[in-house]
Design an enzyme around this catalytic site. Structure first.
Site, PDB file in Angstrom:
ATOM      1  N   GLY A 237     -14.918  -2.408   8.405  1.00 38.50           N
ATOM      2  CA  GLY A 237     -15.343  -1.439   9.586  1.00 38.50           C
ATOM      3  C   GLY A 237     -16.416  -2.209  10.307  1.00 38.50           C
ATOM      4  O   GLY A 237     -17.263  -2.815  10.017  1.00 38.50           O
TER       5      GLY A 237
ATOM      6  N   GLN B  98       0.760  -1.176   0.154  1.00 36.22           N
ATOM      7  CA  GLN B  98       0.081   0.002   0.062  1.00 36.22           C
ATOM      8  C   GLN B  98       0.990   0.975   0.036  1.00 36.22           C
ATOM      9  O   GLN B  98       1.526   1.434   1.068  1.00 36.22           O
ATOM     10  CB  GLN B  98      -0.909   0.059   1.309  1.00 36.22           C
ATOM     11  CG  GLN B  98      -1.554   1.157   1.107  1.00 36.22           C
ATOM     12  CD  GLN B  98      -2.859   1.367   2.354  1.00 36.22           C
ATOM     13  OE1 GLN B  98      -2.382   1.869   3.606  1.00 36.22           O
ATOM     14  NE2 GLN B  98      -4.032   0.948   2.087  1.00 36.22           N
TER      15      GLN B  98
ATOM     16  N   ARG C  91      -8.978  -4.348  12.708  1.00 33.55           N
ATOM     17  CA  ARG C  91      -8.909  -4.852  14.140  1.00 33.55           C
ATOM     18  C   ARG C  91      -9.333  -5.774  14.793  1.00 33.55           C
ATOM     19  O   ARG C  91      -9.221  -6.520  15.947  1.00 33.55           O
ATOM     20  CB  ARG C  91      -9.567  -3.247  15.150  1.00 33.55           C
ATOM     21  CG  ARG C  91      -8.532  -2.109  14.697  1.00 33.55           C
ATOM     22  CD  ARG C  91      -9.122  -0.851  15.354  1.00 33.55           C
ATOM     23  NE  ARG C  91     -10.519  -0.436  14.520  1.00 33.55           N
ATOM     24  CZ  ARG C  91     -11.194   0.507  14.994  1.00 33.55           C
ATOM     25  NH1 ARG C  91     -10.892   1.124  15.918  1.00 33.55           N
ATOM     26  NH2 ARG C  91     -12.519   0.785  14.333  1.00 33.55           N
TER      27      ARG C  91
ATOM     28  N   LYS D  23      -8.060   2.130  -1.393  1.00 36.34           N
ATOM     29  CA  LYS D  23      -8.715   2.188  -0.184  1.00 36.34           C
ATOM     30  C   LYS D  23      -9.419   3.520  -0.075  1.00 36.34           C
ATOM     31  O   LYS D  23      -8.815   4.661  -0.022  1.00 36.34           O
ATOM     32  CB  LYS D  23      -7.632   1.981   0.870  1.00 36.34           C
ATOM     33  CG  LYS D  23      -8.413   1.973   2.424  1.00 36.34           C
ATOM     34  CD  LYS D  23      -8.369   3.375   2.979  1.00 36.34           C
ATOM     35  CE  LYS D  23      -9.199   3.386   4.465  1.00 36.34           C
ATOM     36  NZ  LYS D  23      -8.186   2.485   5.283  1.00 36.34           N
TER      37      LYS D  23
ATOM     38  N   CYS E 290      -6.945   7.252   4.330  1.00 39.84           N
ATOM     39  CA  CYS E 290      -6.211   7.514   5.814  1.00 39.84           C
ATOM     40  C   CYS E 290      -6.585   9.023   6.346  1.00 39.84           C
ATOM     41  O   CYS E 290      -6.477  10.017   5.829  1.00 39.84           O
ATOM     42  CB  CYS E 290      -4.799   7.462   5.690  1.00 39.84           C
ATOM     43  SG  CYS E 290      -3.965   7.864   7.461  1.00 39.84           S
TER      44      CYS E 290
END
Length: 313
Positions: A200, A70, A222, A140, A101
């Protein structure tokens, strides 16, 4: 890079995460069946300047076959040059461009989420990277900066030749607060003809199935920390407690080996981010003891006792 074909399989993608999605963790996720993985974000200018940190982020393990890096940057020409260099150095199969980002230090440079408001520059970036590298380009995104429609950008990226969009279901302003809006991700997918992967708030097999039912690809970030075996579980495979313990130990040993040039103490400290997630179910005192330890044997003991325990991350 057959993104569409890969997404026909059951399974999830490992999304890039700063300080987490390095080669050892990518390798572990792939071992449990991640459809593909992506490197941590690399700033294009830093790579072109020969920054040791950027070159470190571009390192791939010899066992990694499907290599995707990336890149982020503000200038399309500069990003394309960096992509060409990265492809040459690492033997990449695809390039992932970060246009989502939300961190101020990235946005202030005109990179990351700053591109959400500039479809023309974003499209030019995709065109140039494709031309310079000959590789598929994924992008992204987020759902705009403050909630404005991201559809014009998605269509511009499609016209520029993007191979895949990965859309995080929050705005840049939200960062990681609030809830990811998967209905809006689905709206992006309905507006374009290229594959779309959403991300997400995917923290369980149930979450995965609900998002997959929308007809979307699913990326884990995460939700995979402290439990890389979730990539097997979303494919319907059972992973028992012993396998989870062994995976955590394998991760630690691979991490220490991968960073051995920095010395054992520094390498062990760098593992603490992952360690905290593996020990989420441990009593607070034991968790603190392991997190402060510079003894790999003690850390291994804690991982064996608590990785994969009920209530862990």
């Amino acid at each position: 890079m057959p993104f569409a074909a890969l997404l026909e399989r059951e399974g999830a993608v490992l999304a890039p995460m700063a300080s987490f999605s390095d080669a050892p963790f990518r390798l572990l996720a792939s071992g449990f069946g991640a459809l593909w993985t992506v490197s941590e974000m690399i700033m294009s200018r830093s790579l072109l300047q020969g920054s040791q940190g950027a070159l470190e982020l571009l390192r791939f393990h010899p066992a990694e076959g499907l290599r995707i890096a990336q890149l982020a940057g503000s200038d399309p020409e500069e990003v394309a040059e960096a992509a060409e260099l990265a492809a040459s150095l690492a033997g990449l199969r695809a390039i992932d461009l970060n246009m989502g980002c939300p961190m101020p230090k990235v946005v202030s440079r005109g990179a990351g989420a700053a591109l959400l408001d500039d479809p023309k520059r974003a499209a030019r970036m995709v065109e140039l990277v494709r031309r310079r590298t000959g590789l598929p380009v994924s992008v992204k995104l987020r759902l705009g900066n403050r909630g404005e429609s991201v559809l014009p950008l998605a269509l511009a990226l499609q016209d520029a030749g993007a191979a895949l969009l990965r859309v995080h279901g929050r705005t840049a302003r939200q960062r990681y607060g609030g809830r990811a809006d998967w209905n809006k991700i689905a709206a992006v997918a309905a507006a374009v003809s290229l594959p779309v992967v959403g991300s997400g708030d995917v923290r369980s097999v149930r979450d995965y199935r609900q998002r997959r039912a929308l007809g979307l690809g699913v990326a884990l970030a995460r939700g995979a920390l402290g439990r890389p075996w979730i990539f097997a579980e979303v494919r319907g495979l059972a992973v028992d407690r012993e396998e989870k313990r062994e995976a955590a130990l394998r991760h630690l040993r691979l991490h220490l080996s991968w960073y051995e040039q920095h010395g054992q103490t520094r390498a062990l400290r760098a593992f603490r981010g992952h360690l905290g997630h593996y020990l989420a179910a441990a009593p607070a005192a034991e968790r603190r003891r392991a997190m402060k330890s510079e003894d790999p044997a003690l850390v291994e003991e804690s991982l064996w006792r608590w990785a994969g325990a009920e209530g862990s991350a």
